[in-house]
Design an enzyme around this catalytic site. Structure first.
Site, PDB file in Angstrom:
ATOM      1  N   THR A 146       0.809  -1.211   0.000  1.00  0.00           N
ATOM      2  CA  THR A 146       0.000   0.000   0.000  1.00  0.00           C
ATOM      3  C   THR A 146       0.845   1.266   0.000  1.00  0.00           C
ATOM      4  O   THR A 146       1.843   1.366   0.717  1.00  0.00           O
ATOM      5  CB  THR A 146      -0.933   0.008   1.222  1.00  0.00           C
ATOM      6  OG1 THR A 146      -1.699  -1.198   1.233  1.00  0.00           O
ATOM      7  CG2 THR A 146      -1.873   1.190   1.183  1.00  0.00           C
ATOM      8  N   SER A 152      -6.264   0.530  -2.377  1.00  0.00           N
ATOM      9  CA  SER A 152      -6.435  -0.837  -2.866  1.00  0.00           C
ATOM     10  C   SER A 152      -6.003  -1.018  -4.320  1.00  0.00           C
ATOM     11  O   SER A 152      -6.092  -2.119  -4.854  1.00  0.00           O
ATOM     12  CB  SER A 152      -7.910  -1.258  -2.735  1.00  0.00           C
ATOM     13  OG  SER A 152      -8.306  -1.295  -1.376  1.00  0.00           O
ATOM     14  N   THR A 178       2.013  -3.222   8.294  1.00  0.00           N
ATOM     15  CA  THR A 178       1.935  -3.994   9.534  1.00  0.00           C
ATOM     16  C   THR A 178       3.305  -4.560   9.892  1.00  0.00           C
ATOM     17  O   THR A 178       3.988  -5.132   9.045  1.00  0.00           O
ATOM     18  CB  THR A 178       0.920  -5.139   9.369  1.00  0.00           C
ATOM     19  OG1 THR A 178      -0.359  -4.584   9.068  1.00  0.00           O
ATOM     20  CG2 THR A 178       0.828  -5.966  10.643  1.00  0.00           C
ATOM     21  N   GLU A 261      -4.710 -14.471   2.404  1.00  0.00           N
ATOM     22  CA  GLU A 261      -4.792 -13.302   3.287  1.00  0.00           C
ATOM     23  C   GLU A 261      -6.249 -12.955   3.592  1.00  0.00           C
ATOM     24  O   GLU A 261      -6.614 -12.674   4.743  1.00  0.00           O
ATOM     25  CB  GLU A 261      -4.098 -12.108   2.647  1.00  0.00           C
ATOM     26  CG  GLU A 261      -4.144 -10.855   3.519  1.00  0.00           C
ATOM     27  CD  GLU A 261      -3.482  -9.648   2.879  1.00  0.00           C
ATOM     28  OE1 GLU A 261      -3.463  -8.573   3.519  1.00  0.00           O
ATOM     29  OE2 GLU A 261      -2.978  -9.760   1.740  1.00  0.00           O
ATOM     30  N   GLY A 382      -6.707  -6.149   3.335  1.00  0.00           N
ATOM     31  CA  GLY A 382      -6.774  -7.239   2.374  1.00  0.00           C
ATOM     32  C   GLY A 382      -7.743  -6.995   1.241  1.00  0.00           C
ATOM     33  O   GLY A 382      -8.082  -7.920   0.494  1.00  0.00           O
ATOM     34  N   GLY A 383      -8.189  -5.763   1.075  1.00  0.00           N
ATOM     35  CA  GLY A 383      -9.219  -5.434   0.086  1.00  0.00           C
ATOM     36  C   GLY A 383     -10.498  -5.051   0.792  1.00  0.00           C
ATOM     37  O   GLY A 383     -11.038  -5.823   1.584  1.00  0.00           O
ATOM     38  N   THR A 384     -10.963  -3.839   0.565  1.00  0.00           N
ATOM     39  CA  THR A 384     -12.136  -3.340   1.272  1.00  0.00           C
ATOM     40  C   THR A 384     -13.394  -4.116   0.910  1.00  0.00           C
ATOM     41  O   THR A 384     -13.448  -4.851  -0.091  1.00  0.00           O
ATOM     42  CB  THR A 384     -12.372  -1.863   0.936  1.00  0.00           C
ATOM     43  OG1 THR A 384     -12.665  -1.751  -0.475  1.00  0.00           O
ATOM     44  CG2 THR A 384     -11.149  -1.015   1.258  1.00  0.00           C
TER      45      THR A 384
END
Length: 398
Positions: A146, A152, A178, A261, A382-384
């Site tokens: 990101t 995304s 993270t 993920e 992980g993708g909205t």
């Protein structure tokens, strides 16, 4: 019988529960306030074999498959841990798989598809330098995709890598990474053509490399025990030997590993919901109002029943989809649906659980308060939810 309910997996569940009880619960509040988990926790989890679950023994893992990984994630949360703990302790679950795949590792066997000498890009050298030490709990890895203006849009990555002899020269920035502060290395998505071209390559960049700066620690609504950072790259020289696989194959590699993920996040969602149902039931049995326990009231019982129903439905569907992924089926649409179903169940359940706890649920002393905060990221990471809906719509032919 549940697909994850076998004698071996019951033992794995018991091992995970004992780990949480001994090593996590006495310290979790301290880690939440410190903003990270100690590095020693990685070593302890590795010695027990938990850190290597889902990775083949040929690369230093403990074996097992996606369903075993899901079971460990579920039990970590249901035993009193949190999705923030999962994010902090198992970041290697998104930092390492690309290296293992590029080296041709096969679960339970020896490394196949060897790519040649020790410094060959994506070959066994990366396994020895990064995968084995991480699964042994001695190093920590992160995944950097990101970017500040990308969200995304993976294909729109603008961090560039220009080839210069035996090195790439990397320039750009990443955010929301993270374990970015604690990580010893970062699996980084870079653009090897012009910015935004979608021609991506994965490079492993070591902390301490000149020009690689770890920025401020980002303060978040939830996941407090999981450190998150901004990263900056200014003329960072990365050896070609640190390339994962062939040049311009990064986008496909990222997409291939999104399923695991997203299923991990779906698991964190339904497991958080399960834990909150259990906490709410316990509270409503013990808490009295107007001389009667809360659970004696029909409204409360029905609310708990609905919470339990949504949770179990999400759990069953995630398990079904995970089994299909583990079997090698291309179920991209179903993975997106599983994530959205689990997140929706979690959002509803944590809200209702906190409401049932009343004023106590709003305090930092209440476990349900932490789950309420932590749950919000699950529909983003992980993708909205919106990206998942777009994937589902495409799967419908829309």
């Amino acid at each position: 019988m549940s697909i994850v309910d076998t004698p071996e997996r019951r033992q794995l569940r018991e091992l995970t529960r004992a780990f949480v009880t001994r090593e996590v619960l006495p310290h979790l509040d301290e880690w939440e306030r410190a903003g990270e988990v100690p590095r020693a926790l990685h070593a302890t989890a590795a010695k027990l074999g938990l850190l290597g679950i889902g990775f083949p023994e040929s690369v230093g893992g403990s074996g097992g498959d996606l369903l075993d990984s899901i079971l460990v994630t579920e039990e970590l949360i249901r035993s009193g841990g949190s999705s923030g703990l999962v994010a902090a302790l198992f970041t290697h679950g998104i930092a390492l798989p690309h290296m293992v795949a590029a080296a041709g590792a096969r679960s339970g066997g020896s490394l196949g598809g060897r790519l040649g000498g020790g410094s060959t890009p994506g070959g066994d050298d990366l396994i020895e330098r990064y995968v084995r030490p991480t699964l042994a709990g001695t190093t920590i890895g992160a995944l950097a995709i990101t970017e500040p203006d990308g969200g995304s849009d993976v294909a729109g990555i603008r961090t560039t890598a220009r080839r210069d002899g035996d090195h790439y020269v990397v320039n750009g920035s990443k955010t929301y990474i993270t374990s970015g502060h604690r990580a010893d290395f970062v699996t980084t998505a870079v653009c090897t053509e012009f910015p935004g071209s979608g021609e991506l390559t994965l490079l492993v960049i070591d902390k301490g490399t000149p020009g690689f700066t770890v920025g401020r620690r980002l303060e978040k609504l939830g996941w407090h025990c999981s450190d998150t950072a901004e990263l900056s790259f200014v003329d960072v020289r990365v050896p070609v030997a640190n390339r994962i696989g062939a040049e311009n194959t990064g986008f496909l590699a990222i997409m291939q590993h999104f399923a695991a993920e997203r299923l991990s996040l779906a698991t964190q969602a339904y497991a958080t919901a399960q834990r909150c149902v259990e906490l709410a039931v316990r509270w409503c049995r013990d808490r009295e109002t107007f001389g009667r326990p809360l659970v004696s009231r029909q409204l409360v019982r029905h609310r708990l029943a609905e919470m339990h129903t949504r949770t179990e439905a999400a759990r069953s569907y995630v398990h079904e989809v995970a089994a299909r992924v583990a079997a090698g089926e291309p179920v991209v649409t179903e993975v997106a649906m599983a994530k959205n179903i689990a997140v929706a169940a979690c959002d509803h359940v944590v809200d209702q659980a906190l409401q049932l706890h009343g004023g106590f649920g709003y305090l930092r002393d209440a476990e349900v308060e932490r789950h309420y905060r932590d749950a919000r990221i699950l529909g983003i990471g992980g993708g909205t939810t919106e990206i998942m809906n777009e994937i589902i719509a495409k799967g419908m032919g829309l």
